[in-house]
Scaffold this active site. Structure first.
Site, PDB file in Angstrom:
ATOM      1  N   ALA A 229       2.982  -6.319  -7.031  1.00  0.00           N
ATOM      2  CA  ALA A 229       2.361  -6.679  -5.755  1.00  0.00           C
ATOM      3  C   ALA A 229       1.532  -7.957  -5.879  1.00  0.00           C
ATOM      4  O   ALA A 229       1.322  -8.479  -6.976  1.00  0.00           O
ATOM      5  CB  ALA A 229       1.510  -5.523  -5.262  1.00  0.00           C
ATOM      6  N   HIS A 230       1.037  -8.420  -4.754  1.00  0.00           N
ATOM      7  CA  HIS A 230       0.289  -9.682  -4.702  1.00  0.00           C
ATOM      8  C   HIS A 230      -0.948  -9.665  -5.601  1.00  0.00           C
ATOM      9  O   HIS A 230      -1.636  -8.680  -5.710  1.00  0.00           O
ATOM     10  CB  HIS A 230      -0.114 -10.040  -3.276  1.00  0.00           C
ATOM     11  CG  HIS A 230      -0.815  -8.972  -2.505  1.00  0.00           C
ATOM     12  ND1 HIS A 230      -1.266  -9.189  -1.233  1.00  0.00           N
ATOM     13  CD2 HIS A 230      -1.126  -7.683  -2.805  1.00  0.00           C
ATOM     14  CE1 HIS A 230      -1.829  -8.081  -0.795  1.00  0.00           C
ATOM     15  NE2 HIS A 230      -1.761  -7.161  -1.712  1.00  0.00           N
TER      16      HIS A 230
END
Lengths: 316, 316, 316
Positions: A229-230
């Site tokens: 994820a980011h």
């Protein structure tokens, strides 16, 4: 974008000296020409030392804003930040940039697409169906197998191998939500940086940071169908087996070893040199090194084995 | 296809008035020109009220078939339905349809493929490596990132964002099996409908319905590597985090929130406004709203925490 | 490659008669012109009967090497094998092979890429964005949906359907690691063989064998986002539901049925005709047939239900 335009866009009062704002950033990272925001009490402590030109906040945080900084007061800072993020997002492609630059000895399939402004190093293999976005850079001696996608502004190092169908730089799963549950997209203006000697399997997804960078450090190995994820960081020489997922902003230290189908919750820090059995679900920050963990919620691997033994005896 | 041909294909007796059958459908949805089937005792109750022109059934169900309807009696209705499905499946592409229509202001990469009969709205971005099938439609202001695939007959709404490598409309995981364990493919002649303002991450897979539609409703958010099986419905503004999987025909109400690596078994209904912690495995229909669940098999989140506490004490 | 060159590359002494080595292989499979290695005590028992021309080993294994075979003694056989694997890996594409051969009645999209040396049978549909590598073969009547990637040397049978975004033949997750945790890539020179009548969903990843073959046998069904690691075998008519993962070298017997989000650890053998509930984690070889399993670690399905009941009572 002028500060006065921003204030108008997000519905905040603004009477001070106008100035040009160049981008958005976190409280810690924002420079004197950038705007930031505070939408979560957890981050209020970072407000007084922020160098941001302006901070979007609500009235309860107003007294923490440093005097060097313009406060833009709104009811819902996160929602307004999301609205503003659309204005700082670059176009999908920089069509007016110069054509992509390709180093000596590189082979680029005629069925690959290099957007304007992309840069590919020497002796690379860019296979059919690959897409490399504007301002993305690929180092020397790197192979991108068919249908790999490198979104704009992302960086891949030297001597990397990325297998087919892997996506680098898709937007993180971030949005503001209102009381009715409707969502407002947060445009992700950060990037992904993959350092040298990294190998990534097929059909893996690595999201770009909302601001700043999602990092895959030197020598790391990611398997197939992994979800990063980011704003994550994966430490040097780490090994992430198939179908593992990392939630947003978690940082794995050097030589983190994850068995298949593991998971790491968001905003955690994992000390270097730990090993996680398949399907471990890490729910807390780990400060020790050299341990083996298992289970969900995770625990020492021996404790997990002991619980399984007890459970087995329960049914006798 | 004539009813008499169908009877011959599947090895059923047929002596009545012949008629043209236009498609296959469920017992509930079939119109007076469509054929249906009953292969599971669970659905026998839907037989008497079906409007189908004909129903494939075995001899034990024969007395339930309405008099308006032709019964085609076979030993293995599901297997014969699978055989027949191949005959109602459209071709991969409608090559004789007119060329794709593209609205004003849309940018279509020369490396994207729009099959004949596809329709793209205004101000869309269709990036390299995208495939849009025959009779598929894309609304206005929608972005399809590189290598997104929209199978034929699927619909994507306005202002959607679909990230790279995501597949919309692959066949569901449905087949008939015989006593030796061999399988017969069921051709999926339904579609996927994605409503307006939906954002979907990268490398996600959404299967088309066997008949009718797999629905992703307005404003929903799906993360990376999510698996949505055939005939699911995801309610408005729902949030489905990374690597979550939904089995066939499950319906999630509005604002369903799923943490990462969750799962939902097939044929369930989840009431609106429930939240599921990461890795929850939902195994039953949920009729209440506003709750938080966790665990596998799932339970109230507080109960799950209590069990984890008890287990931790077990090993001391 | 000459044996003397190999010895020099990996830093081993070599004084015997020189000979040409054609490839690398396992101890059991290596022919009299191939080189093998032993890096794990588990495999020492296979050394004496190996037909390999040479074996890379450390000094403690030296006395097991058959007299017909040259011993190349190094400190770290696995690391040296990894270094050598790069030299036996074929090029990404055989550019000097003849152009791909396509059978009668097959439709090949102009946006698909068939590398030199690829062979496609009769009446196939090869859709846009598909890549078929050198020396890969596709049987008759097979459909490859958009953006499917078949790596070089892999084989797909007759009447197969592979849905969009699925990757066949990416390198397995194999590498040697040194004491500092740095990794050395093992080039995977095996392949994937998919037999007839197999259907595979979208965004699934199937890795090639390090040597020899990863097998998907006749009539098997794989769903979306499934991970099949190197050197696995999936038995005839098996059913592998969405997001399931198989670790390296595991062999599933005929008609193995796996519910969604299941997992199988590496190097296991699963007898035919067993069923595994969703999320089962198989951690040991299974010699019985006709059983139903669940849980992680896996157990008899009824035992698992009993434990869940006990746990539920624990919190009352």
């Amino acid at each position: 974008m002028k500060l006065s335009e921003i204030a108008q866009l997000i519905g905040a009062d603004f009477n001070g000296d106008d100035k040009e704002i160049t981008s958005m950033n976190t409280l810690n990272e924002a420079s004197a020409t950038e705007i930031s925001f505070v939408a979560n009490v957890k981050y209020i402590k970072e407000v007084p030392s922020s160098n941001a030109a302006a901070i979007i906040c609500n009235s309860s945080t107003l007294d923490k804003i440093p005097s060097s900084c313009v406060a833009l007061v709104v009811d819902a800072p996160y929602w307004q930040m999301a609205i503003l993020s659309a204005r700082f997002a670059p176009p999908l492609e920089d069509t007016s940039s110069p054509k992509a630059i390709v180093g000596e000895g590189s082979s680029i399939s005629s069925k690959a697409e290099l957007a304007n402004g992309a840069i590919v190093g020497k002796n690379c293999n860019i296979m059919p169906g690959v897409y490399i976005g504007s301002n993305a850079t690929i180092g020397d001696n790197t192979t991108l197998y068919p249908n790999v996608v490198i979104y704009r502004d992302c960086k891949v190092g030297n001597s990397c191998v990325i297998h087919a169908g892997t996506i680098v730089g898709s937007d993180g799963f971030g949005f503001a939500s209102d009381k009715m549950g409707k969502h407002k997209k947060i445009y992700h203006i950060g990037n992904v940086v993959i350092e040298d000697d990294v190998e990534i399997g097929s059909n893996t997804s690595i999201d770009r940071a909302v601001f700043t960078t999602t990092f895959i450090k030197q020598g790391a190995r990611l398997d197939n169908l992994v979800h990063v994820a980011h704003n994550c960081e994966i430490g040097e020489y780490s090994v992430i087996a198939g179908q593992t997922g990392l939630a947003g902003s978690s940082k794995l230290g050097r030589s983190s070893i994850f068995g298949a189908q593991s998971g790491v919750a968001g905003h955690l820090e994992i000390a270097p040199f730990n090993t996680f059995a398949a399907r471990t679900g890490v729910t807390k920050t780990i400060k020790e090194s050299g341990k083996v963990f298992a289970g969900f919620p995770f625990m020492d691997h021996r404790a997990w084995l002991k619980i399984q033994g007890k459970l087995a005896r329960l049914i006798k």
